[in-house]
Enzyme design. Structure first.
Site, mmCIF file in Angstrom:
data_model
loop_
_atom_site.group_PDB
_atom_site.id
_atom_site.type_symbol
_atom_site.label_atom_id
_atom_site.label_comp_id
_atom_site.label_asym_id
_atom_site.label_seq_id
_atom_site.Cartn_x
_atom_site.Cartn_y
_atom_site.Cartn_z
ATOM 1 N N ALA A 1 6.030 -6.100 -3.575
ATOM 2 C CA ALA A 1 5.418 -7.364 -3.137
ATOM 3 C C ALA A 1 5.639 -8.492 -4.145
ATOM 4 O O ALA A 1 5.834 -9.643 -3.753
ATOM 5 C CB ALA A 1 3.925 -7.139 -2.899
ATOM 6 N N TYR B 1 -17.996 3.951 -5.849
ATOM 7 C CA TYR B 1 -17.798 2.488 -5.837
ATOM 8 C C TYR B 1 -18.151 1.866 -7.200
ATOM 9 O O TYR B 1 -17.535 0.876 -7.593
ATOM 10 C CB TYR B 1 -18.583 1.846 -4.685
ATOM 11 C CG TYR B 1 -17.930 2.180 -3.365
ATOM 12 C CD1 TYR B 1 -16.776 1.511 -2.966
ATOM 13 C CD2 TYR B 1 -18.399 3.211 -2.568
ATOM 14 C CE1 TYR B 1 -16.129 1.848 -1.788
ATOM 15 C CE2 TYR B 1 -17.755 3.558 -1.386
ATOM 16 C CZ TYR B 1 -16.619 2.873 -1.006
ATOM 17 O OH TYR B 1 -15.969 3.219 0.147
ATOM 18 N N HIS C 262 -12.871 -5.816 5.304
ATOM 19 C CA HIS C 262 -13.483 -4.540 4.912
ATOM 20 C C HIS C 262 -14.514 -4.716 3.796
ATOM 21 O O HIS C 262 -14.864 -3.754 3.120
ATOM 22 C CB HIS C 262 -12.408 -3.537 4.474
ATOM 23 C CG HIS C 262 -11.560 -3.047 5.614
ATOM 24 N ND1 HIS C 262 -10.355 -2.406 5.443
ATOM 25 C CD2 HIS C 262 -11.744 -3.125 6.960
ATOM 26 C CE1 HIS C 262 -9.844 -2.109 6.628
ATOM 27 N NE2 HIS C 262 -10.661 -2.535 7.566
ATOM 28 N N THR D 198 0.610 -2.863 3.581
ATOM 29 C CA THR D 198 -0.341 -1.999 4.294
ATOM 30 C C THR D 198 0.416 -0.911 5.051
ATOM 31 O O THR D 198 1.473 -1.169 5.617
ATOM 32 C CB THR D 198 -1.298 -2.816 5.202
ATOM 33 O OG1 THR D 198 -2.085 -1.926 5.980
ATOM 34 C CG2 THR D 198 -0.588 -3.786 6.111
HETATM 35 P P1 NAD Z 1 -2.671 2.200 2.023
HETATM 36 O O1 NAD Z 1 -2.969 2.831 0.699
HETATM 37 O O2 NAD Z 1 -2.853 3.016 3.237
HETATM 38 O O3 NAD Z 1 -1.145 1.687 2.037
HETATM 39 C C1 NAD Z 1 -0.622 0.913 1.032
HETATM 40 C C2 NAD Z 1 0.790 0.488 1.451
HETATM 41 O O4 NAD Z 1 1.290 -0.363 0.442
HETATM 42 C C3 NAD Z 1 1.776 1.646 1.603
HETATM 43 O O5 NAD Z 1 2.460 1.535 2.839
HETATM 44 C C4 NAD Z 1 2.753 1.451 0.446
HETATM 45 O O6 NAD Z 1 4.071 1.804 0.781
HETATM 46 C C5 NAD Z 1 2.637 -0.026 0.168
HETATM 47 N N1 NAD Z 1 2.887 -0.382 -1.228
HETATM 48 C C6 NAD Z 1 2.613 0.306 -2.353
HETATM 49 N N2 NAD Z 1 2.987 -0.362 -3.443
HETATM 50 C C7 NAD Z 1 3.520 -1.532 -2.999
HETATM 51 C C8 NAD Z 1 4.091 -2.660 -3.647
HETATM 52 N N3 NAD Z 1 4.184 -2.729 -4.984
HETATM 53 N N4 NAD Z 1 4.552 -3.685 -2.878
HETATM 54 C C9 NAD Z 1 4.469 -3.628 -1.519
HETATM 55 N N5 NAD Z 1 3.944 -2.582 -0.853
HETATM 56 C C10 NAD Z 1 3.465 -1.551 -1.581
HETATM 57 O O7 NAD Z 1 -3.484 0.849 2.067
HETATM 58 P P2 NAD Z 1 -3.987 0.003 3.303
HETATM 59 O O8 NAD Z 1 -2.994 -0.006 4.394
HETATM 60 O O9 NAD Z 1 -4.551 -1.248 2.771
HETATM 61 O O10 NAD Z 1 -5.166 1.013 3.722
HETATM 62 C C11 NAD Z 1 -6.213 0.663 4.206
HETATM 63 C C12 NAD Z 1 -7.462 0.754 3.292
HETATM 64 O O11 NAD Z 1 -7.252 0.802 1.893
HETATM 65 C C13 NAD Z 1 -8.195 -0.506 3.500
HETATM 66 O O12 NAD Z 1 -9.339 -0.181 4.185
HETATM 67 C C14 NAD Z 1 -8.553 -1.051 2.106
HETATM 68 O O13 NAD Z 1 -9.920 -1.433 2.110
HETATM 69 C C15 NAD Z 1 -8.350 0.100 1.246
HETATM 70 N N6 NAD Z 1 -7.986 -0.093 -0.169
HETATM 71 C C16 NAD Z 1 -8.169 -1.286 -0.816
HETATM 72 C C17 NAD Z 1 -7.797 -1.413 -2.149
HETATM 73 C C18 NAD Z 1 -8.029 -2.718 -2.851
HETATM 74 O O14 NAD Z 1 -9.022 -3.390 -2.597
HETATM 75 N N7 NAD Z 1 -7.102 -3.134 -3.709
HETATM 76 C C19 NAD Z 1 -7.218 -0.352 -2.815
HETATM 77 C C20 NAD Z 1 -7.073 0.861 -2.128
HETATM 78 C C21 NAD Z 1 -7.448 0.960 -0.808
#
Ligand code: NAD
Length: 241
Positions: free
Chosen positions: A220, A55, A110, A177
């Protein structure tokens, strides 16, 4: 107004174009480290410094001046400002990009990378430095400060408020997500059961894609501003009839 109250669930995909890796995409965080070694209470008990370092590194990356909110974050902040009903963003992300873009009605279900929490007394405080094992809580003076993030196996934050928002919403949007993490992956079913219109915006169909009434696939930064602009202009047109 067709959709009075709006709830938006966001995931790692919305921050991908700001330079923050997702978890599950190719090259994502879970292809480099094992979730059970860094993001569970058991891992923290076994090896706190490995977990803290994981972290610390992510916190340090987030504080890099190149990491900024993108057009999708800004579009959601604009929706909140301009929409006459209630707009709430519930994010699974632990980054601070929604608030940096101006979103105010925000739930970090989260947790937040830029905060630490005392495992002993529950105090939550802003934290931008590396977090180590020697750090003392300013309230109870125990060396029990941990990242303010929800690990796998822990209860997400503010679930009662989220349930209430979902049951009162007319439009539920899920953005960036994968639909792999419960309970967020079940929000679409709650919104459907309350008669809400449900829309998925993601790079590709998520695990729960078939549960949504409408879907849009692509990045996005393009799809979210377009969707928000259409929503706002349709609402303005309906008022002028
Ligand atoms: P995930 O990594 O499981 O999924 C990400 C999703 O985003 C995928 O389905 C992918 O196809 C899509 N994606 C990727 N690039 C994209 C774009 N440019 N535009 C639109 N969609 C796009 O992430 P999740 O579902 O959030 O997983 C859950 C966990 O990941 C959460 O608990 C979260 O805390 C954590 N997480 C958070 C961060 C952050 O804070 N930025 C980063 C990584 C993971």
């Amino acid at each position: 107004m067709r959709h009075k109250n709006i709830v938006i669930l966001t995931g790692a995909g919305i921050s991908k174009e700001s330079g923050i890796d997702t978890f599950r995409d190719r090259g994502g965080i879970w292809s480099k480290v094992k979730v059970e070694n860094v993001a569970t209470p058991q891992a923290y008990e076994r090896d706190p410094s490995t977990v803290q370092n994981f972290y610390n590194e992510r916190r340090n990356n987030l504080l890099d001046t190149s990491i900024k909110p993108n057009a999708a974050h800004f579009a959601l902040a604009k929706l909140e400002r301009e929409w006459p009903g209630n707009v709430a963003v519930v994010t699974q992300n632990i980054d601070n990009l929604h608030e940096a873009a101006g979103t105010k009605n925000l739930i970090h279900m989260h947790g937040e990378l830029l905060k630490a929490r005392c495992a002993n007394c529950g105090l939550v405080l802003g934290w931008e430095k590396p977090l180590g094992e020697g750090e003392k809580c300013p309230d109870c003076h125990q060396k029990t400060l941990r990242p303010h993030v929800v690990w796998f196996g822990e209860m997400p934050l503010m679930m009662d408020t989220i349930d209430q928002l979902l049951s009162d919403c007319n439009l539920f949007l899920s953005i960036g997500t994968s639909g792999n993490v419960y309970p967020a992956s079940g929000f679409v079913q709650v919104a459907n059961s309350c008669g809400s219109h449900t829309v998925e915006i993601n790079l590709e169909p998520s695990e729960g894609a078939s549960l949504f009434k409408e879907s849009k696939y692509g990045v996005a930064t393009k799809l979210v501003p377009d969707f928000v602009d259409t929503l706002i202009s349709n609402q303005q047109a309906s008022l002028s009839i």
